[in-house]
Structures are given as structure tokens and as C-alpha cells.
Scaffold this motif. Structure first.
Motif, short mmCIF file in Angstrom:
data_model
loop_
_atom_site.label_atom_id
_atom_site.label_comp_id
_atom_site.label_asym_id
_atom_site.label_seq_id
_atom_site.Cartn_x
_atom_site.Cartn_y
_atom_site.Cartn_z
N TRP A 34 0.88 -1.31 0.11
CA TRP A 34 -0.15 0.01 -0.19
C TRP A 34 0.88 1.29 0.02
O TRP A 34 1.90 1.44 0.77
N PHE A 35 0.37 2.26 -0.78
CA PHE A 35 1.27 3.32 -0.99
C PHE A 35 0.41 4.58 -0.86
O PHE A 35 -0.84 4.45 -1.05
N HIS A 36 0.94 5.82 -0.21
CA HIS A 36 0.06 6.82 -0.29
C HIS A 36 0.79 7.99 -1.03
O HIS A 36 2.07 8.34 -0.90
N GLN A 37 0.06 8.62 -2.11
CA GLN A 37 0.45 9.65 -2.78
C GLN A 37 0.01 10.89 -2.48
O GLN A 37 -1.06 11.11 -2.34
N ASN A 38 0.93 11.87 -1.91
CA ASN A 38 0.64 13.09 -1.44
C ASN A 38 0.31 14.03 -2.23
O ASN A 38 0.61 13.72 -3.58
N PRO A 39 -0.26 15.16 -1.87
CA PRO A 39 -0.57 16.16 -2.94
C PRO A 39 0.68 16.66 -3.78
O PRO A 39 0.50 17.30 -4.85
N TRP A 40 1.80 16.39 -3.41
CA TRP A 40 3.04 16.96 -4.25
C TRP A 40 3.53 15.69 -4.84
O TRP A 40 4.48 15.88 -5.60
N GLY A 41 2.91 14.61 -4.91
CA GLY A 41 3.19 13.69 -5.95
C GLY A 41 4.00 12.45 -5.63
O GLY A 41 4.40 11.46 -6.10
N GLN A 42 4.42 12.76 -4.31
CA GLN A 42 5.29 11.89 -3.61
C GLN A 42 4.70 10.40 -3.35
O GLN A 42 3.80 10.26 -2.87
N LEU A 43 5.23 9.23 -3.76
CA LEU A 43 4.72 8.05 -3.44
C LEU A 43 5.48 7.31 -2.39
O LEU A 43 6.71 7.31 -2.06
N ILE A 44 4.68 7.19 -1.02
CA ILE A 44 5.13 6.88 0.28
C ILE A 44 4.67 5.49 0.52
O ILE A 44 3.63 5.41 0.25
#
Lengths: 110, 115
Positions: A34-44
């Protein structure tokens, strides 16, 4: 090849609410993330969870590999949880491919 | 954070010109991937590599080629860029020596605009 479906496609929550995101996949897998893509586009990276249950703070995830689905739970949501959540899977048949679902777009309102 | 660097981070190019994107890692990971991200499609796999000189096609490989001449670098080339290749490109790496059961880490992305 493996098909990955995520639901719901969009989700709007008030701050403090809980939510469950689902990932269904069409074949056996050895890898699931599972990943979270933040509003700046980074995949965490959130979780590497091909099976079982894991927890990290307000987030937890469960994968039931035999039934071909995974769930991501977000409790007491915060505005910083906003973004897109993706699951990605890798197959159990010797392929090196890593396939993404189309994501769940989450917006948490203050 | 995993040592992955994508370059350039932003690029504007004209239709018909060749473009090469670079993914560089310092982790000595065996597997490397190129994805593109477009609205409504999530991340789609373009090409991937499972070792030096070992590459294979993904879901959307038409119009793209790749090369991996050393472990740390994976290059994505658009031989003749088209407007449909305007996208955000992500590189990913996975661990060495653990077979298939490892997590992937992503670079910061490259925003490519073809005009």
C-alpha cells in the motif's frame, strides 16, 4: 495478467472519521504493498503486506491472500491523510512485474 | 529513504525529438521499473529490469525502449516523443537477493511535457 481493482474510487471524510479502502486482485500474489501519494506527487510506502495484518499508528492493513483482497484502515483521519492511496501487487507465477490498482482518492475536510 | 534519483525532474520537449530519462540507484537492488502516471489510470508499467542487460516489457511499452548496462542505472528512451507521452514518469527499485518477496521504493518522478 493480474487485474487490480480498488474501491471506492473517491472518498470524502470529515476530520476524525474512520475509513476502509479495499484492494481486490485476480490471481495469487507474493507481494502486496500500500502506498500513499501525497498532494506533491510523492509515493510513500505504507505497508508491505502479502498476507496477515500490520499496524502503524492510525493506519492498519490486512491481506487475505486466499480470498484475493487487502484492506487498508485509516482511523481518526487527519487532513494530512488526503491524497491517493494505491495498492500494488506482484504475482506468484515467477513474474517480476508489479501492477498497480487505479487508486482511491481521499479528501479529509477540516 | 531509498537512494533513488531520477533525472531530469522536469522536461519540456518537442514532438519528434528523442528523450532519455535516467533512474540512478545507490542500493544495489536487482529489480528496477519504469511507470507512467496519467489521470484516471494510476501507475502503469512501461518496462522493467531484473538484472544487468535483462529487461522486459510492461503494460504500455509501445514507443519506449530501455537499457540497463550497469546495476545502478536504468534508462528510459522515447525514440520520437509524441504528445500522448506527456506524463509523469516514476522509477522504482526492489531489493537484491530476496527473490520476489520484497517491497518497492519509488523515485520522486519526472514530469515530461511533449509540445
Amino acid at each position: 495478467g493480474i487485474q487490480v481493482e480498488q474501491s471506492p474510487p473517491d472518498l470524502i471524510l470529515q476530520e476524525g472519521a474512520n475509513s476502509t479502502l479495499r484492494c481486490n486482485f485476480s490471481d495469487s500474489v507474493n507481494n502486496l504493498q500500500w502506498f500513499h501519494q501525497n498532494p506533491w506527487g510523492q509515493l510513500i510506502n505504507l505497508f508491505y503486506i502479502p498476507s496477515g495484518t500490520k499496524q502503524n499508528g492510525r493506519l492498519s492493513a490486512t491481506t487475505v491472500a486466499t480470498e484475493r483482497y487487502s484492506l487498508l484502515y485509516i482511523s481518526s483521519s487527519q487532513t494530512t491523510d488526503s491524497g491517493v492511496y494505491f495498492c500494488a501487487v506482484g504475482g506468484a507465477t515467477g513474474t517480476y512485474k508489479y501492477i498497480f490498482g487505479t487508486g482511491t482518492r481521499l479528501k479529509v475536510l477540516a | 529513504d531509498a537512494g533513488i534519483t531520477q533525472s531530469p525532474r522536469h522536461k519540456v520537449t518537442e514532438t519528434g525529438t528523442p528523450v532519455t530519462l535516467r533512474c540512478h540507484q545507490t542500493e544495489n537492488h536487482r529489480y528496477m521499473y519504469w511507470y507512467r502516471q496519467d489521470p484516471g489510470h494510476g501507475l502503469r508499467l512501461i518496462h522493467y529490469s531484473y538484472g544487468v542487460k535483462d529487461t522486459d516489457k510492461g503494460e504500455v511499452s509501445d514507443g519506449y525502449s530501455v537499457s540497463r548496462s550497469k546495476t545502478e542505472d536504468f534508462l528510459l528512451t522515447l525514440e520520437s516523443a509524441t504528445s500522448s507521452q506527456t506524463s509523469v514518469y516514476f522509477c522504482a527499485i526492489r531489493d537484491l537477493g530476496r527473490g520476489l518477496n520484497t517491497e518497492a521504493f519509488f523515485g520522486q518522478g519526472t514530469r515530461l511535457t511533449v509540445v
